[in-house]
Design an enzyme around this catalytic site. Sequence first.
Site, PDB file in Angstrom:
ATOM      1  CE  LYS A 279      -3.890   2.252   2.627  1.00  0.00           C
ATOM      2  NZ  LYS A 279      -4.496   2.202   3.431  1.00  0.00           N
TER       3      LYS A 279
ATOM      4  CE  LYS B  66      -6.224   1.707  -0.378  1.00  0.00           C
ATOM      5  NZ  LYS B  66      -6.894   1.753   0.841  1.00  0.00           N
TER       6      LYS B  66
HETATM    7  C1  PBG Z   1      -7.446   3.783   5.491  1.00  0.00           C
HETATM    8  C2  PBG Z   1      -8.040   3.728   4.351  1.00  0.00           C
HETATM    9  C3  PBG Z   1      -7.677   4.543   2.308  1.00  0.00           C
HETATM   10  C4  PBG Z   1      -8.369   3.621   1.222  1.00  0.00           C
HETATM   11  C5  PBG Z   1      -8.727   2.692   2.415  1.00  0.00           C
HETATM   12  N1  PBG Z   1      -8.401   1.645   3.534  1.00  0.00           N
HETATM   13  C6  PBG Z   1      -6.505   5.906   3.021  1.00  0.00           C
HETATM   14  C7  PBG Z   1      -5.802   6.226   3.347  1.00  0.00           C
HETATM   15  O1  PBG Z   1      -4.720   4.438   3.362  1.00  0.00           O
HETATM   16  O2  PBG Z   1      -5.697   7.448   4.062  1.00  0.00           O
HETATM   17  C8  PBG Z   1      -8.182   4.677   0.716  1.00  0.00           C
HETATM   18  C9  PBG Z   1      -9.258   4.051  -0.549  1.00  0.00           C
HETATM   19  C10 PBG Z   1      -9.281   5.252  -1.512  1.00  0.00           C
HETATM   20  O3  PBG Z   1      -8.744   5.541  -1.991  1.00  0.00           O
HETATM   21  O4  PBG Z   1     -10.345   4.572  -2.491  1.00  0.00           O
HETATM   22  N2  PBG Z   1      -6.625   2.936   5.699  1.00  0.00           N
END
Ligand code: PBG
Length: 428
Positions: A296, A349
Amino acid sequence: MASSVFHAPCGAPSIKQLECQKYVGLRPSVTLRFNCVKTKTVTTRRLVVTASKSHDGTTKKLGISDAECEAAVVAGNIPEAPPVPPKPAAPAGTPVVPSLPLSRRPRRNRKSPAMRASFQETNLSPENFVYPLFIHEGEEDTPIGAMPGCYRLGWRHGLVQEVAKARDVGVNSVVLFPKVPDALKSPTGDEAYNDNGLVPRTIRLLKDRYPDLVIYTDVALDPYSSDGHDGIVREDGVIMNDETVHQLCKQAVSQARAGADVVSPSDMMDGRVGAIRAALDAEGFQHVSIMSYTAKYASSFYGPFREALESNPRFGDKKTYQMNPANYREALVEAQADESEGADILLVKPGLPYLDVIRLLRDKYPLPIAAYQVSGEYSMIKAGGALKMIDEQRVMMESLMCLRRAGADIILTYFALQAARCLCGEKR
Ligand code: PBG
């Protein structure tokens, strides 16, 4: 190579589904039917075979046996068939050149819709989608400005309807993201493991209505953190790893107790997969899966999501836990840890900007791979479509197909319902 056989969940013919995006574009073709007609001649019975373009399928049979047909041909009485059509003319002025001496012309395998369909390497099905849904305590559905077409859904009403719509077109997996009232947020995010909090309550409701629905949950503190971070923040701004993992374990167990099928740590703390696995097992949730957000990245593509949940970090950024977008090999370090700690699914992601990472994990690990087409990717396609700069539906389908081609088994996408409807041939 990622591929799957399409199962039409909605009874629509698969050709129609594929036609939707012209990935295949099969159309009914004119079929030539051969009519065997007896005509009276002086010496011998003569067979005349004519081509007919009739579609009614009622070719008259005149009762000639196979042996009689064969005998006629052997006797030199060859039935007629349509001639080869004349060579199509090139436009005036087309240069006359000798053919290139090519032994390989890849265009041969692309020359018709049916052949393109035969050789298509990757397929897309509603079964590949996980539908992320935003929920809140309200009764109404509130539109999310930065994500046209997405809403914060009332957990008891709008959400249940949205899940029903998704199931109608074969999307039977959802992941829940709660908008938590500010008053329930705290520096340690304890609301995250309140068994009667919004997420566990919603899971119980959905499981009651749809026992076979697959429910994924997000495991991270940010929706519950008054600091908007995924972990507990020390006074000097440091995100505390092991203390956060302790909270995440409680959160995952609370979600599992409510009936979650797959808990998905998205926090990027070290060691959380192993700790969550142990916590789940200790509470008798051996059957609950872990989808780890393995790679991520600290991405700017999450902006619209943070608006949706009002979960922007109050200060700083997430770069001490989420990965540097410049890094590729580091994804292997994360994947090794997650695999050895017992993750069931590895997630990358964002999606489209990180296709190389999806392919990397696909090639190096036997576990299923998930890709998250995040909020910013969704909103860009929506915006481009609204401005008539791109064809929204085609770009949507292409982006999803490309995530599959790169190696994703499942795709978390806000387009899940729209794309599944398209695959089912519905024009809405
Ligand atoms: C938070 C989380 C995020 C997303 C999914 N879970 C945001 C972040 O890490 O700030 C982002 C998903 C998206 O942008 O569609 N744990």
